[in-house]
Design a protein around this motif. Structure first.
Motif, PDB file in Angstrom:
ATOM      1  N   ASN A 136      38.788  17.635  99.814  1.00 38.89           N
ATOM      2  CA  ASN A 136      39.196  19.013  99.509  1.00 38.89           C
ATOM      3  C   ASN A 136      38.538  19.583  98.256  1.00 38.89           C
ATOM      4  OD1 ASN A 136      41.157  18.926 101.696  1.00 38.89           O
ATOM      5  ND2 ASN A 136      42.330  17.590 100.337  1.00 38.89           N
ATOM      6  N   ALA A 137      37.285  19.175  97.999  1.00 37.35           N
ATOM      7  CA  ALA A 137      36.573  19.648  96.812  1.00 37.35           C
ATOM      8  C   ALA A 137      35.115  19.888  97.139  1.00 37.35           C
ATOM      9  CB  ALA A 137      36.706  18.629  95.687  1.00 37.35           C
ATOM     10  N   TYR A 174      33.352  19.051  90.011  1.00 35.29           N
ATOM     11  CA  TYR A 174      34.042  19.298  91.275  1.00 35.29           C
ATOM     12  C   TYR A 174      34.978  20.487  91.140  1.00 35.29           C
ATOM     13  CZ  TYR A 174      32.153  14.821  92.589  1.00 35.29           C
ATOM     14  OH  TYR A 174      31.280  13.804  92.878  1.00 35.29           O
ATOM     15  N   THR A 175      35.039  21.279  92.196  1.00 37.19           N
ATOM     16  CA  THR A 175      35.949  22.420  92.255  1.00 37.19           C
ATOM     17  C   THR A 175      36.836  22.237  93.474  1.00 37.19           C
ATOM     18  OG1 THR A 175      34.273  23.846  91.272  1.00 37.19           O
ATOM     19  CG2 THR A 175      36.108  24.931  92.414  1.00 37.19           C
ATOM     20  N   CYS A 176      38.125  22.283  93.253  1.00 36.74           N
ATOM     21  CA  CYS A 176      39.069  22.120  94.358  1.00 36.74           C
ATOM     22  C   CYS A 176      38.986  23.323  95.297  1.00 36.74           C
ATOM     23  CB  CYS A 176      40.498  21.988  93.837  1.00 36.74           C
ATOM     24  SG  CYS A 176      40.808  20.430  92.975  1.00 36.74           S
ATOM     25  N   PHE A 222      44.392  23.720  96.979  1.00 38.42           N
ATOM     26  CA  PHE A 222      44.422  22.278  96.743  1.00 38.42           C
ATOM     27  C   PHE A 222      44.270  22.037  95.249  1.00 38.42           C
ATOM     28  CE2 PHE A 222      43.574  22.262 101.220  1.00 38.42           C
ATOM     29  CZ  PHE A 222      44.242  21.138 101.675  1.00 38.42           C
ATOM     30  N   GLY A 223      44.800  20.898  94.783  1.00 41.91           N
ATOM     31  CA  GLY A 223      44.690  20.567  93.371  1.00 41.91           C
ATOM     32  C   GLY A 223      44.575  19.062  93.171  1.00 41.91           C
ATOM     33  N   ASP A 224      43.953  18.684  92.059  1.00 42.73           N
ATOM     34  CA  ASP A 224      43.850  17.275  91.663  1.00 42.73           C
ATOM     35  C   ASP A 224      45.037  16.996  90.750  1.00 42.73           C
ATOM     36  OD1 ASP A 224      43.164  14.712  90.999  1.00 42.73           O
ATOM     37  OD2 ASP A 224      41.507  15.284  89.677  1.00 42.73           O
ATOM     38  N   CYS A 225      46.216  16.910  91.351  1.00 45.74           N
ATOM     39  CA  CYS A 225      47.450  16.823  90.572  1.00 45.74           C
ATOM     40  C   CYS A 225      47.707  15.435  89.991  1.00 45.74           C
ATOM     41  CB  CYS A 225      48.632  17.278  91.423  1.00 45.74           C
ATOM     42  SG  CYS A 225      48.512  19.024  91.930  1.00 45.74           S
ATOM     43  N   CYS A 271      40.858  16.306  95.465  1.00 45.64           N
ATOM     44  CA  CYS A 271      41.951  17.281  95.328  1.00 45.64           C
ATOM     45  C   CYS A 271      42.978  16.944  96.413  1.00 45.64           C
ATOM     46  CB  CYS A 271      41.399  18.690  95.470  1.00 45.64           C
ATOM     47  SG  CYS A 271      40.127  19.046  94.223  1.00 45.64           S
ATOM     48  N   GLU A 272      43.828  15.983  96.094  1.00 44.96           N
ATOM     49  CA  GLU A 272      44.710  15.343  97.075  1.00 44.96           C
ATOM     50  C   GLU A 272      45.954  16.134  97.430  1.00 44.96           C
ATOM     51  OE1 GLU A 272      46.796  14.876  93.417  1.00 44.96           O
ATOM     52  OE2 GLU A 272      44.676  14.647  93.843  1.00 44.96           O
ATOM     53  N   CYS A 322      49.564  22.549  90.284  1.00 45.03           N
ATOM     54  CA  CYS A 322      49.963  21.210  89.841  1.00 45.03           C
ATOM     55  C   CYS A 322      51.096  21.286  88.821  1.00 45.03           C
ATOM     56  CB  CYS A 322      48.765  20.477  89.245  1.00 45.03           C
ATOM     57  SG  CYS A 322      47.508  20.052  90.465  1.00 45.03           S
TER      58      CYS A 322
END
Length: 191
Positions: A20-21, A32-34, A38-41, A49-50, A63
């Protein structure tokens, strides 16, 4: 090698694909850009970006933006906005989100079974709501001898000659006297 994702920082050094990035190479380093929503929380680059911030209750809209569950409800997240779903047999009858699902539909006389269904008053009876259905029980000393809910508990069993003490218990007419019903018991008044 300063901007090429396939050769970022050196020949043959490709930026890894992350969930998702989208990858970019800036000044020879992978960035990397989500994807939207989506976010890399969890802060772990390996899984990208799970988090879907459109549906995650713990990260709703971004997030760390968790949804709180109000009383008698389960928190939800839809389109990045917090909401809630009432637990079974509870409802938000007043439409105020802050107090959640404030009504127990199985036991609330004003909202019995569903919002806005009030149990009607009955003369001489105590009215309630049990398991989502209106109930009534006659007060002490009165009874519903005609079986009509509309007129409630219409007979005073403490004084009625035809329903003395209970429905259908008529006091017999004595010879040389008058039948009486006092405190739910038949008696005779001599002439």
């Amino acid at each position: 090698t300063a901007t090429d994702v396939a050769n970022c920082g050196g020949c043959g050094v490709a930026c890894a694909t992350r969930a998702n990035a989208s990858a970019a190479c800036a000044s020879g380093a992978c960035r990397y850009t989500c994807a939207p929503t989506f976010g890399d929380c969890n802060g772990m680059a390996a899984d990208g970006c799970e988090t879907n911030t459109n549906t995650s209750v713990a990260h709703c809209g971004g997030c760390g933006m968790g949804c709180a569950a109000p009383a008698n409800a389960t928190a939800t997240c839809a389109a990045g906005a917090c909401g809630f779903v009432c637990n079974a047999n509870f409802a938000d009858c007043n439409g105020v989100a802050s107090d959640g699902c404030e009504v127990d539909l199985l036991a609330n006389r004003s909202n019995c079974g569903r919002c806005g269904v009030a149990c009607p008053a009955r003369p001489g009876a105590a009215v309630g709501c049990s398991m989502g259905a209106c109930t009534s029980s006659c007060n002490d000393g009165v009874a519903d001898c005609d079986g009509l809910a509309s007129n409630g508990c219409e007979v005073n069993t403490q004084t009625s000659l035809t329903h003395c003490g209970r429905c259908g218990n008529a006091c017999p007419t004595p010879a040389n006297g008058t039948a009486t019903c006092t405190a739910g018991g038949c008696g005779v008044a001599c002439n």
